[in-house]
Write a protein that holds these residues in place. Sequence first.
Motif, mmCIF file in Angstrom:
data_model
loop_
_atom_site.group_PDB
_atom_site.id
_atom_site.type_symbol
_atom_site.label_atom_id
_atom_site.label_comp_id
_atom_site.label_asym_id
_atom_site.label_seq_id
_atom_site.Cartn_x
_atom_site.Cartn_y
_atom_site.Cartn_z
ATOM 1 N N GLN A 204 0.834 -1.211 0.000
ATOM 2 C CA GLN A 204 0.000 0.000 0.000
ATOM 3 C C GLN A 204 0.872 1.267 0.000
ATOM 4 O O GLN A 204 0.604 2.227 -0.703
ATOM 5 C CB GLN A 204 -0.911 -0.020 1.242
ATOM 6 N N GLU A 220 -5.342 -9.423 -12.322
ATOM 7 C CA GLU A 220 -5.716 -8.018 -12.199
ATOM 8 C C GLU A 220 -4.489 -7.212 -11.806
ATOM 9 O O GLU A 220 -3.647 -7.693 -11.038
ATOM 10 C CB GLU A 220 -6.809 -7.893 -11.119
ATOM 11 N N ASP A 225 -4.558 1.268 -4.352
ATOM 12 C CA ASP A 225 -5.963 1.576 -4.050
ATOM 13 C C ASP A 225 -6.916 0.797 -4.944
ATOM 14 O O ASP A 225 -7.936 0.282 -4.489
ATOM 15 C CB ASP A 225 -6.226 3.087 -4.199
ATOM 16 N N ASP A 226 -6.573 0.707 -6.239
ATOM 17 C CA ASP A 226 -7.417 -0.075 -7.165
ATOM 18 C C ASP A 226 -7.591 -1.497 -6.644
ATOM 19 O O ASP A 226 -8.700 -2.031 -6.584
ATOM 20 C CB ASP A 226 -6.755 -0.208 -8.551
ATOM 21 N N LYS A 229 -8.769 -1.525 -2.524
ATOM 22 C CA LYS A 229 -10.044 -0.898 -2.150
ATOM 23 C C LYS A 229 -11.167 -1.193 -3.133
ATOM 24 O O LYS A 229 -12.308 -1.371 -2.729
ATOM 25 C CB LYS A 229 -9.846 0.616 -2.015
ATOM 26 N N THR A 230 -10.817 -1.231 -4.418
ATOM 27 C CA THR A 230 -11.881 -1.472 -5.402
ATOM 28 C C THR A 230 -11.472 -2.537 -6.419
ATOM 29 O O THR A 230 -11.417 -2.272 -7.620
ATOM 30 C CB THR A 230 -12.250 -0.162 -6.157
ATOM 31 N N PRO A 231 -11.160 -3.762 -5.931
ATOM 32 C CA PRO A 231 -10.815 -4.822 -6.880
ATOM 33 C C PRO A 231 -12.033 -5.132 -7.761
ATOM 34 O O PRO A 231 -13.171 -5.033 -7.289
ATOM 35 C CB PRO A 231 -10.472 -6.011 -5.979
ATOM 36 N N LYS A 232 -11.739 -5.455 -9.012
ATOM 37 C CA LYS A 232 -12.852 -5.648 -9.953
ATOM 38 C C LYS A 232 -13.176 -7.110 -10.194
ATOM 39 O O LYS A 232 -14.308 -7.475 -10.463
ATOM 40 C CB LYS A 232 -12.508 -4.965 -11.280
ATOM 41 N N GLU A 234 -13.657 -11.011 -9.319
ATOM 42 C CA GLU A 234 -14.142 -11.768 -8.153
ATOM 43 C C GLU A 234 -13.018 -12.526 -7.448
ATOM 44 O O GLU A 234 -12.945 -12.553 -6.219
ATOM 45 C CB GLU A 234 -15.255 -12.734 -8.598
ATOM 46 N N LYS A 237 -11.095 -10.335 -5.190
ATOM 47 C CA LYS A 237 -11.888 -10.013 -3.991
ATOM 48 C C LYS A 237 -11.828 -11.165 -3.005
ATOM 49 O O LYS A 237 -11.627 -10.953 -1.802
ATOM 50 C CB LYS A 237 -13.349 -9.757 -4.384
#
Length: 244
Positions: A204, A220, A225-226, A229-232, A234, A237
């Motif tokens: 981080q 990915e 942050d991508d 915080k906002t993994p796209k 699944e 995640k």
Amino acid sequence: MIAVQSLYKKFGEVEVLKGLDLTVERGKVVVVIGPSGSGKTTLLRCLNILETPTSGSVQIENQTLDFSGKVSSKEIANFRRLTGMVFQSYNLFPHMTVLQNVMEGPMTVKKEAKAQVEEKAKQLLAKVGLADKETVYPFQLSGGQQQRVGIARALAMEPKVMLFDEPTSALDPELVGEVLRVMKELAEEGMTMIVVTHEMRFAQEVADEVIFMDDGKIVERGTPDDIFKTPKVERTKQFLRLIH
Ligand code: ADP
């Protein structure tokens, strides 16, 4: 700075890297995360040709090795000098002092003059905070100190890129910080680095880019942050839920 194209690596019948593409710009720090067995270590080992890729190409600076064709051992030896590798298990020479460990590569591989190598080695030991340990042997050092010698030893070869393979995983928790601090300083000085690590705070704070690998592929990639915080995807995640 680094361009990997269509990288495949098989061990026997088992395909561990499955067509991996990666570019890294000069001076950037890329942290590679992913589940155990996803191919992170194999990727690093293919970048300095400790493993020979099955096919694909690897470029660092102006040198390219294309494993779809024949690659000579001389080309591999030259290419290997572009990278410095730091291992989980330090791998220092036990019968040599700290200073001798750092001097060994430039003396034997690069055949540089001893006085010059010694001066550079001393500077590097000072840089990693071990100026007072030149004459001791690895067994007399803590794991964190040994790993800092490992970093100094890799730097002594003046690589263009530093590769770190879980450099703090073998350390007691209280010794992790001193190694990460040295790595952070190196990053701030503009070294191009690829780091496989489970230290998400380091990722981080220091990474320009985080890559999530699974099953021999990059699933990915993005800024810390991508990814955090906002993994796209699944699968990313799921992995992040498991480690938190
Ligand atoms: P990671 O670093 O993500 O944990 P690795 O690159 O170490 O993954 O390993 C990926 C897969 O490749 C694992 O299934 C591992 O067992 C296999 N592997 C790694 N090195 C070898 C080898 N020398 N021979 C056979 N299989 C290997």
